[in-house]
Write a protein that holds these residues in place. Structure first.
Motif, PDB file in Angstrom:
ATOM      1  N   PHE A 624      47.148  25.908  14.144  1.00  0.00           N
ATOM      2  CA  PHE A 624      46.219  27.028  13.976  1.00  0.00           C
ATOM      3  C   PHE A 624      44.859  26.610  14.522  1.00  0.00           C
ATOM      4  O   PHE A 624      44.273  25.629  14.065  1.00  0.00           O
ATOM      5  CB  PHE A 624      46.139  27.326  12.476  1.00  0.00           C
ATOM      6  CG  PHE A 624      45.547  28.664  12.139  1.00  0.00           C
ATOM      7  CD1 PHE A 624      45.856  29.793  12.854  1.00  0.00           C
ATOM      8  CD2 PHE A 624      44.682  28.774  11.056  1.00  0.00           C
ATOM      9  CE1 PHE A 624      45.322  31.018  12.513  1.00  0.00           C
ATOM     10  CE2 PHE A 624      44.135  29.988  10.709  1.00  0.00           C
ATOM     11  CZ  PHE A 624      44.455  31.115  11.438  1.00  0.00           C
ATOM     12  N   THR A 625      44.340  27.315  15.529  1.00  0.00           N
ATOM     13  CA  THR A 625      43.069  26.954  16.168  1.00  0.00           C
ATOM     14  C   THR A 625      42.135  28.150  16.201  1.00  0.00           C
ATOM     15  O   THR A 625      42.468  29.182  16.789  1.00  0.00           O
ATOM     16  CB  THR A 625      43.301  26.456  17.601  1.00  0.00           C
ATOM     17  OG1 THR A 625      44.118  25.291  17.581  1.00  0.00           O
ATOM     18  CG2 THR A 625      41.976  26.137  18.282  1.00  0.00           C
ATOM     19  N   PRO A 626      40.961  28.063  15.580  1.00  0.00           N
ATOM     20  CA  PRO A 626      39.967  29.136  15.696  1.00  0.00           C
ATOM     21  C   PRO A 626      39.166  28.995  16.988  1.00  0.00           C
ATOM     22  O   PRO A 626      38.781  27.894  17.385  1.00  0.00           O
ATOM     23  CB  PRO A 626      39.085  28.926  14.466  1.00  0.00           C
ATOM     24  CG  PRO A 626      39.188  27.462  14.184  1.00  0.00           C
ATOM     25  CD  PRO A 626      40.556  27.019  14.628  1.00  0.00           C
ATOM     26  N   TYR A 627      38.919  30.123  17.619  1.00  0.00           N
ATOM     27  CA  TYR A 627      38.165  30.136  18.882  1.00  0.00           C
ATOM     28  C   TYR A 627      37.249  31.352  18.856  1.00  0.00           C
ATOM     29  O   TYR A 627      37.621  32.427  18.360  1.00  0.00           O
ATOM     30  CB  TYR A 627      39.123  30.209  20.073  1.00  0.00           C
ATOM     31  CG  TYR A 627      38.452  30.575  21.380  1.00  0.00           C
ATOM     32  CD1 TYR A 627      37.829  29.617  22.165  1.00  0.00           C
ATOM     33  CD2 TYR A 627      38.414  31.899  21.817  1.00  0.00           C
ATOM     34  CE1 TYR A 627      37.190  29.956  23.341  1.00  0.00           C
ATOM     35  CE2 TYR A 627      37.788  32.245  22.996  1.00  0.00           C
ATOM     36  CZ  TYR A 627      37.165  31.280  23.764  1.00  0.00           C
ATOM     37  OH  TYR A 627      36.532  31.616  24.927  1.00  0.00           O
ATOM     38  N   TYR A 628      36.051  31.188  19.416  1.00  0.00           N
ATOM     39  CA  TYR A 628      35.139  32.341  19.469  1.00  0.00           C
ATOM     40  C   TYR A 628      34.816  32.698  20.912  1.00  0.00           C
ATOM     41  O   TYR A 628      35.455  33.547  21.491  1.00  0.00           O
ATOM     42  CB  TYR A 628      33.866  32.037  18.677  1.00  0.00           C
ATOM     43  CG  TYR A 628      32.969  33.250  18.539  1.00  0.00           C
ATOM     44  CD1 TYR A 628      33.372  34.348  17.783  1.00  0.00           C
ATOM     45  CD2 TYR A 628      31.728  33.308  19.160  1.00  0.00           C
ATOM     46  CE1 TYR A 628      32.569  35.475  17.660  1.00  0.00           C
ATOM     47  CE2 TYR A 628      30.908  34.413  19.043  1.00  0.00           C
ATOM     48  CZ  TYR A 628      31.330  35.499  18.286  1.00  0.00           C
ATOM     49  OH  TYR A 628      30.531  36.614  18.173  1.00  0.00           O
ATOM     50  N   ALA A 629      33.868  32.006  21.502  1.00  0.00           N
ATOM     51  CA  ALA A 629      33.484  32.360  22.878  1.00  0.00           C
ATOM     52  C   ALA A 629      33.176  31.120  23.698  1.00  0.00           C
ATOM     53  O   ALA A 629      32.420  31.186  24.667  1.00  0.00           O
ATOM     54  CB  ALA A 629      32.280  33.302  22.866  1.00  0.00           C
ATOM     55  N   GLU A 630      33.768  29.991  23.353  1.00  0.00           N
ATOM     56  CA  GLU A 630      33.525  28.755  24.095  1.00  0.00           C
ATOM     57  C   GLU A 630      34.286  28.782  25.422  1.00  0.00           C
ATOM     58  O   GLU A 630      35.010  29.732  25.728  1.00  0.00           O
ATOM     59  CB  GLU A 630      33.951  27.548  23.257  1.00  0.00           C
ATOM     60  CG  GLU A 630      33.180  27.380  21.951  1.00  0.00           C
ATOM     61  CD  GLU A 630      33.789  28.163  20.797  1.00  0.00           C
ATOM     62  OE1 GLU A 630      33.361  27.955  19.658  1.00  0.00           O
ATOM     63  OE2 GLU A 630      34.683  28.992  21.034  1.00  0.00           O
ATOM     64  N   ASP A 631      34.142  27.708  26.184  1.00  0.00           N
ATOM     65  CA  ASP A 631      34.821  27.615  27.471  1.00  0.00           C
ATOM     66  C   ASP A 631      36.328  27.496  27.266  1.00  0.00           C
ATOM     67  O   ASP A 631      36.803  26.705  26.451  1.00  0.00           O
ATOM     68  CB  ASP A 631      34.322  26.393  28.258  1.00  0.00           C
ATOM     69  CG  ASP A 631      32.911  26.583  28.775  1.00  0.00           C
ATOM     70  OD1 ASP A 631      32.597  27.685  29.241  1.00  0.00           O
ATOM     71  OD2 ASP A 631      32.114  25.627  28.692  1.00  0.00           O
ATOM     72  N   VAL A 632      37.075  28.278  28.025  1.00  0.00           N
ATOM     73  CA  VAL A 632      38.532  28.167  28.037  1.00  0.00           C
ATOM     74  C   VAL A 632      38.940  27.279  29.203  1.00  0.00           C
ATOM     75  O   VAL A 632      39.588  26.253  29.037  1.00  0.00           O
ATOM     76  CB  VAL A 632      39.198  29.550  28.148  1.00  0.00           C
ATOM     77  CG1 VAL A 632      40.716  29.414  28.150  1.00  0.00           C
ATOM     78  CG2 VAL A 632      38.745  30.456  27.018  1.00  0.00           C
ATOM     79  N   LEU A 633      38.550  27.698  30.384  1.00  0.00           N
ATOM     80  CA  LEU A 633      38.712  26.900  31.603  1.00  0.00           C
ATOM     81  C   LEU A 633      37.392  26.927  32.347  1.00  0.00           C
ATOM     82  O   LEU A 633      36.702  27.954  32.358  1.00  0.00           O
ATOM     83  CB  LEU A 633      39.805  27.497  32.498  1.00  0.00           C
ATOM     84  CG  LEU A 633      41.263  27.201  32.197  1.00  0.00           C
ATOM     85  CD1 LEU A 633      42.144  28.050  33.092  1.00  0.00           C
ATOM     86  CD2 LEU A 633      41.575  25.743  32.404  1.00  0.00           C
ATOM     87  N   TYR A 634      37.034  25.825  32.956  1.00  0.00           N
ATOM     88  CA  TYR A 634      35.844  25.837  33.800  1.00  0.00           C
ATOM     89  C   TYR A 634      36.154  26.645  35.055  1.00  0.00           C
ATOM     90  O   TYR A 634      37.127  26.380  35.761  1.00  0.00           O
ATOM     91  CB  TYR A 634      35.434  24.415  34.189  1.00  0.00           C
ATOM     92  CG  TYR A 634      34.911  23.604  33.039  1.00  0.00           C
ATOM     93  CD1 TYR A 634      34.034  24.151  32.109  1.00  0.00           C
ATOM     94  CD2 TYR A 634      35.273  22.273  32.877  1.00  0.00           C
ATOM     95  CE1 TYR A 634      33.547  23.404  31.056  1.00  0.00           C
ATOM     96  CE2 TYR A 634      34.791  21.512  31.821  1.00  0.00           C
ATOM     97  CZ  TYR A 634      33.935  22.090  30.908  1.00  0.00           C
ATOM     98  OH  TYR A 634      33.454  21.354  29.865  1.00  0.00           O
TER      99      TYR A 634
END
Length: 1465
Positions: A624-634
């Motif tokens: 389970f990983t929370p994600y908001y608006a960080e980098d996914v791929l450069y």
């Protein structure tokens, strides 16, 4: 239920309210038994037993010391004063019970009030009785009238102590607690337990088994024994004699004394004892750190950590890895979950070793392939590290070539040694190196297989068989040296090498190579027949008729069967490498990360872990990983975007990871000189580049790739253990996908593993066509098992009660995956009752999506983490810990070891990574055992999913108080009879902050979170319901650490203000005569302890122990020494200030909030203004205050000879300078002249910009300044700000009486005159800064008046100096002390802002603050500007900051030079 029915249900709930558990007519139930009031007394309220224990012990030790260390009747009676002290503090605790439920009186149940008032009455009456009896006892002792009151006191006090001990035994000791609970139906037992502690459902049964209880009890007895022995000998005892002298002597005070003269010099005694008492209360943290580090070291060694820590150790023990793998990681017939006792290296049966090698090879090779795919190793290294499948006949085990290369030629050298007498001696010498023996055996076996398979026809095969037969016969008869000339064996191997080179040549067709092969075989024939074999054997072979005929025609070798099968090709290639690779294997693998991973994995094979079940019987789990608006791929643009120095992320990564970049180019078959052109022309290659760069940052792509290794490991395990051919010599396909049974294995893995990434705003990102949404979709396409959860917000129009259309929003929690066409496909959609984000963002992000997880366990993974295939292989072992015994209860959370992978960029990143690594390894090892207080400190712990979703979930989300949501998951689990363990045979990767500002923001977030935890009912219940020693463990490993950190800083203030009091009051001069305190052991021990805490020595103790355990003693010494040379002490001192400021501010004012630290690469220069905004109030103000205290001590102290002053104030100067200049010492290019000039211009523009509506704090000083006051909101906060600001007026009061103009007067008029002078200075400031719009009408008059005033001021000053005793030194001293006075007034004005705004005085306060910020900035900036003049300072600083990078050959100097070298790439 249909969708329409569900919508109607939610509509009714919305109209009627969400009081689902309230019946009609029933009142709303508020908080009960506890209200989170913001008050520092929560520290005492939650841990009253700890503070009472320390206070009583301090009182007893002090009485014993003043009694001359004699315990007689008189001193015993004085020591009985601990009784009244104890009950008074218990009465205060009972009073706090009543105060802290204010606001819940109406909802608190009657039995709770009954208990509170019963305890209040009991301790109130007991306090009065014991105090009265004790006073009577003292009066009786003084008058000598008898011992009646003494006996009465002893009866009452003794009865209470006996009852207290009985209750403590019943309630706190596990064995007696269980017996008492079994008899809880007895009224007396029920009453005693009720009166002793409130009856909680959440928090019941917080005791451990007796063995664990005695374990952590013994630990704390050792810690407290060391603590009290040190405190008595070096703190309390040393102050007894000076205290007696001070109380008996009459002193003459330099100033107007109000308190001390008539109270035995009370303030003087307080100034001596205060820092010592503070150290007394905090130094348990020191002893805990030292003892826990030693315990962690021993426990880690017992767990066999660090047994394989070098490449040499890794190579030496490789032959034992297959057996260890078969025991620990291969599903056997032993009971699942049965703990393996580790693996010992023993001599194994050869057939069993071959079988274990067959099992081990596929997994090992998959690990090596993963390392190659991740570009940690090159193709050549991969070939050397791969292990043959060992599926041929015979018992010979084939090992990876990196163990065997060069061994054959070393054996040849031994064979050519004339000192070797016979074959037995020869083999004995060769066998001293295990792998040399393996290499010789395998080389012979491969030569036999290759030549018999290659030469299959006519006379050639007869000759080959004859030679091989003679060799075999000679070996069996121990006649090798007599039959063959071993000195020429190297010539034979040379010809064999030529032939294998021809066989493995893929660039030329077999037909064209045939002639070369014939020549090579003929050369081999000549060497063997003429130089290698003995004469009699040669003659015997030459007599073969077929060979004679072939020799006459010159065609012995004509027909060959070229190797075509995989096995034949593999044998030829392996023989070629075995005979040709001569490079040293000490550097294989070359990459440090690949070494670390392989060493840890192979070391873990020998550690104790549960036996794994088969895949089908293993527990299922979700990640389970929370994600908001960080980098996914450069993105491509981000990789090419240049910073202010002309450096791109791509160029930076090429220099930071040069070997991995080279491996990447090799893998994608691109020449380095044509990278830019080829990557721009090939879209797929550009994607590969983006992936390569993203996998080296803290991106979601890196995390997803790592977590999907779990599925890959499950597939491989299913293929290996579900395929009986593995044990019968069968083999898998060239890849997992080509293996038989792959589809079934994948289906099994799908049922056991689910990965959910909760991307809260994915729907919004998709609507806005953001790159993050495209990249997330790509990840779903790449990994078919990846699921994405998000909240979809749908705008709706519906008819309102008045008939008008109303716009509303509906919220849906959705789960999606990628379909066959690569588009996102909805799997589930759950309508939420309303706005889902009511609390903190991250826990709410997890809470809405937890419903989409499945299985027995759930691993929480943050998006700055990574995973490795070899570690994923051990996951099912770890899950079996849920079925193992770890005390009274089965585990509810499994703690997992972490490796911080961001420590190689800079010295700061290294400090942070080592500090974090010691905590997540050694620290949590001790917390788990023996202390039994490990909580959940963030990801990647594994939760018992069913346990937690039925007990409140894994994330508390209340705003502010639950900002550190991870720790509350641990609190919640422990309070609900969970059991949290820690396991170190498996690890995951973790990224950390790498720049000083990132680290400061992270520490601010954690410190603020701990400030909020103090207020929580969770901490209160744990502090009250744990037994005595477990409560100690909990305190010092949670909020207590930050409390002692705050006290460490307070020691400096208390000590320095005490020294100023002694110096300015005139006491110090007298004390030098009667009681020399310059060498007092108590003060020296207090200052030394504080300094060691300040510079992080005790923080480094766990790091040192971890170094010793996992790297060895010599490397530990070198690493610690390197850290100190890189100014680690400055970093830790600065970190101390960060924790102190934010923890203290949160306790006083609140305002804790999530602080985004950023996870990017930090090598760019941070401007002076940015650093000033961030650290002005947290470090710079305090640093200048300490510096001013030290200056005054130096100017007015009596014992200020050079060495004495340095020894006394060194730690304080170190703290002041660290707090002032650390942000610039660790700032890249912090002393480069051009950047210094730019920083000055930027800072002045920001400081004097007037501001306006909508401006950011980075644009205007006024906007930033307004934000810095936002925490002062409540009356309580304003009150404490005023109280704390009063200390600044002490400077002026003390110094004015020491001026020459005071003429030794102690009259209050001297102090009053100083305020007149201060008012004059303020008036002059107002006149010279009068720049309002109205002044434009009388500018000429204003300027004339200012000039006349300046002349008058100079004349008056000159006349005053001439006619009075006022000196120039006095003038400077007055101006110096006016600075803290002014700051104190401004701080008070800030606290009473509403009043000043009504009086229209706020503009003047703003101008004063701007002046002080300008002055403080100038003080800090001046040394930076001076040092920037010298170029070598910048060079040295760059080397210092990036030393770790330089040690790996990095080119940081080139990066920071800004020469745009990436233009060619």
């Amino acid at each position: 239920m249909s969708p329409q029915g569900a919508s109607e249900c939610f509509r009714r709930l919305s109209n009627e309210g969400l009081n689902l558990h309230r019946r009609k007519g029933e009142k709303k139930v508020g908080k009960m038994t506890f209200v989170e009031h913001r008050n520092a007394f929560h520290v005492y309220h939650s841990f009253d037993r700890l503070w009472i224990f320390y206070t009583v012990m301090l009182q007893a030790l002090t009485i014993y010391a003043f009694a001359g260390q004699k315990l007689n009747g008189r001193s015993f009676k004085k020591m009985l004063s601990v009784g009244p002290t104890f009950v008074i503090m218990k009465f205060f605790q009972s009073l706090l019970d009543l105060v802290f439920i204010y606001g819940a009186y109406a909802s608190t149940q009657g039995w709770t009030f009954s208990r509170i008032f019963s305890r209040l009455a009991w301790f109130g009456g007991l306090t009065g009785a014991l105090t009265w009896l004790y006073v009577k006892m003292l009066q009786e002792d003084t008058s000598g009238s008898g011992s009646t009151w003494y006996h009465l006191f002893m009866i009452v006090f003794g009865s209470y102590v006996a009852a207290k001990l009985i209750v403590a035994f019943l309630v706190r000791i596990p064995f007696f607690r269980r017996k008492a609970e079994a008899r809880e139906h007895w009224a007396i037992i029920r009453f005693v337990m009720w009166i002793h502690e409130d009856r909680y459902f959440v928090g019941r049964g917080l005791y451990e088994r007796t063995r664990d209880y005695f374990g952590y009890t013994l630990f704390w007895l050792i810690v407290l024994g060391c603590k009290f022995a040190f405190s008595y000998q070096f703190q309390i005892k040393a102050l007894v004699e000076p205290t007696r002298i001070i109380t008996e002597i009459e002193f003459s005070y330099r100033w107007h004394d109000i308190i001390s003269r008539s109270n035995h010099n009370a303030l003087t005694i307080a100034s001596l004892w205060a820092p010592v008492i503070l150290i007394y209360y905090l130094d348990t943290q020191v002893w805990y750190t030292v003892i826990s580090s030693l315990v962690g070291l021993v426990d880690g060694a017992y767990s066999r950590l660090g047994e394989i820590r070098t490449v040499r150790m890794f190579q030496t023990r490789f032959s034992s890895f297959p057996d260890a793998f078969a025991r620990n990681l291969y599903a056997s017939k032993s009971a699942p979950g049965e703990k393996n006792q580790g693996t010992l290296t023993t001599q194994l049966d050869w057939n069993l070793q071959k079988l274990n090698a067959c099992k081990f090879a596929p997994m090992w090779n998959e690990v090596i392939h993963c390392l190659r795919d991740e570009d940690y190793i090159s193709n050549s290294e991969k070939d050397l590290l791969l292990m043959p499948r060992n599926q041929g006949p015979g018992s010979l085990v084939q090992w990876p070539l990196f163990l065997l290369v060069n061994k054959v030629y070393l054996a040849v050298e031994i064979a050519q040694d004339s000192k070797v007498l016979n074959q037995q001696d020869l083999w004995q010498k060769v066998s001293k190196d295990e792998y040399m023996a393996f290499a010789v055996e395998e080389a012979y076996k491969l030569i036999e297989e290759v030549f018999l398979g290659f030469v299959k026809h006519d006379s050639g095969q007869i000759w080959v068989k004859a030679i091989l037969g003679k060799v075999s016969a000679a070996i069996e008869e121990n006649a090798l040296q007599g039959s063959f000339i071993l000195k020429r064996v190297d010539s034979v191997l040379k010809q064999v090498t030529v032939l294998t080179g021809i066989l493995t040549n893929k660039k030329v067709s077999a037909e064209k190579l045939k002639d070369q092969a014939i020549i090579a075989m003929q050369n081999l024939y000549d060497v063997v027949m003429n130089d290698f074999i003995a004469l009699e054997i040669k003659e015997e072979i030459e007599e073969y008729k077929s060979l004679q005929d072939a020799r006459k025609t010159g065609r012995i070798f004509v027909n060959f069967d070229w190797p075509t099968s995989d096995r034949e090709i593999e044998n030829a290639k392996r023989l070629q490498l075995l005979l040709t690779v001569t490079r040293s294997t000490a550097e294989i693998p070359k990459n440090l990360e690949a070494r670390r991973r392989l060493q840890f994995f192979t070391n873990s094979l020998f550690m104790r872990m549960p036996s794994p079940p088969s895949v089908q019987k293993s527990l299922s789990y979700s990640v389970f990983t929370p994600y908001y608006a960080e980098d996914v791929l450069y993105g491509k643009d981000k990789l090419k975007e240049e910073n202010e120095d002309g450096i791109t992320i791509l160029f930076y990564l090429q220099k930071i990871y040069p070997d991995e970049w080279k491996n990447f180019l090799e893998r994608v078959c691109i020449v380095s000189n044509e990278v830019e052109r080829q990557l721009n022309n090939k879209t797929n290659d550009m994607l590969e580049l983006r992936l390569w760069a993203s996998y080296r940052g803290q991106t979601l792509a890196r995390t997803v790739r790592g977590m999907m290794y779990y599925k890959k490991a499950l597939i491989l395990q299913s293929l290996l253990e579900g395929n009986p051919d593995v044990e019968e010599g069968g083999f898998l396909g060239a890849t997992l996908e080509e293996s038989p049974g792959y589809r079934m294995a994948r289906a099994i893995a799908e049922t056991k593993f689910t990965y959910v990434v909760t991307c809260q705003i994915y729907g919004q990102q998709k609507q806005e066509n953001k790159q993050q949404a495209k990249d997330i979709l790509y990840l779903m396409q790449k990994y078919e098992s990846l699921r994405v959860a998000y909240v979809d917000i749908v705008d709706q129009k519906r008819e309102g009660p008045d008939g008008k259309m109303v716009h509303t929003q509906e919220f849906y929690s959705k789960l999606i995956k990628a379909d066959a066409d690569g588009k996102d496909q909805e799997i589930y959609s759950i309508k939420l009752p309303g706005q889902f984000r009511l609390g903190e963002g991250k826990p709410e992000n997890q809470n809405h999506a937890i419903v989409f997880t499945r299985g027995d366990a759930c691993q929480t993974i943050d998006m700055n983490q990574d995973n490795y295939f070899e570690e994923a292989y051990k996951m099912r072992n770890l899950l079996e810990e849920f079925n193992a015994t770890h005390g009274l209860r089965r585990p509810s959370i499994l703690g997992v070891r972490e490796h911080v992978f961001t420590g190689s960029v800079s010295s700061l990143a290294w400090f942070m990574s080592q500090q974090e690594s010691s905590f997540v390894t050694l620290g949590q090892r001790v917390l788990s055992r023996p202390l039994k207080v490990r909580m959940h400190y963030g990801h990647p712990d594994i939760f018992d999913r069913v346990f937690h979703i039925t007990r409140g979930g894994i994330s508390k989300a209340s705003r502010t108080i639950n900002i550190s949501e991870d720790i509350f998951a641990g609190f919640n689990s422990t309070l609900r009879q969970g059991n949290i363990t820690h396991h170190e045979y498996i690890q995951v990767g973790k990224g950390r902050d790498v720049g000083l500002n990132q680290i400061a923001m992270f520490e601010a977030k954690v410190s603020s979170g701990n400030g909020e935890q103090i207020l929580s009912r969770d901490v209160f219940r744990l502090g009250q319901l744990f037994d005595f020693f477990r409560m100690f463990s909990f305190f010092y490993t949670s909020v207590g650490y930050y409390i002692t950190t705050l006290m460490t800083t307070l020691v400096v203030y208390v000590f320095l203000y005490g020294k100023i009091y002694l110096a300015l009051s005139g006491m110090e001069k007298t004390l030098l005569v009667f009681a020399d305190l310059s060498n007092n052991a108590a003060l020296q021990s207090a200052i030394n302890t504080q300094f060691l805490l300040q510079i992080g020595i005790f923080t480094a103790v766990p790091m040192i122990m971890n170094f010793i355990l996992e790297q060895g003693l010599s490397r530990a010494i070198v690493s610690f020494g390197t850290m100190q040379l890189q100014l680690a002490s400055i970093f830790f001192t600065f970190s101390l200030g960060t924790k102190t400021h934010y923890f203290g501010r949160t306790v006083l004012h609140g305002g804790a909030k999530y602080r985004a630290t950023g996870r990017g690469f930090v090598v760019q220069h941070i401007s002076f203004a940015d650093n000033y905004r961030l650290y002005s109030r947290s470090h710079f103000i305090k640093g200048l205050e300490i510096a001013m205290l030290l200056i005054i001590i130096g100017a007015y102290g009596q014992n200020n000879s050079g060495l004495a002053y340095i020894l006394l104030t060194f730690s304080s100067w170190f703290m002041a300078l660290s707090w002032l200049f650390a942000p610039y010492v660790f700032n890249p290019s912090g002393f480069e002249w051009q950047k210094t000039v730019e920083d000055f211009m930027d800072w002045t523009n920001w400081l004097f910009y007037k501001g306006g509506i909508g401006l950011k704090d980075t644009e205007s000083w006024e906007t930033w300044w307004e934000g810095e006051q936002s925490h002062i909101k409540t009356f309580r906060g304003r009150f404490w700000e005023i109280i704390l600001s009063l200390r600044f007026f002490f400077f002026q009061y003390g110094v004015v009486y020491s001026l020459d103009v005071a003429e030794n007067s102690s009259n209050l008029r001297v102090y009053a005159y100083s305020w007149v002078a201060f008012a004059a200075v303020i008036l002059l400031f107002q006149v010279y800064t009068f720049t309002t719009r109205t002044s434009q009408h009388f500018q000429l008059f204003l300027r004339f008046f200012q000039g006349i005033l300046f002349v008058v001021m100079v004349v008056v000053a000159a006349i005053t100096i001439w006619r009075t005793s006022l000196s120039i030194g006095d003038c400077f001293a007055i101006l110096l002390v006016f600075i803290p006075t002014g700051w104190g007034i401004l701080s008070i004005c800030q606290a009473i802002r509403p009043v000043l705004e009504k009086l229209r005085l706020w503009e003047a306060v703003r101008a004063g603050f701007r002046l002080f910020d300008a002055l403080m900035g100038a003080i800090i900036f001046t040394p930076i500007a001076i040092l920037s003049w010298f170029p070598f300072v910048s060079t040295f600083q760059t080397r210092l900051v990036f030393n770790q990078a330089f040690s790996r050959g990095l080119e940081i100097s080139l990066i920071l030079a800004g020469n745009r070298p990436n233009a060619n790439t």
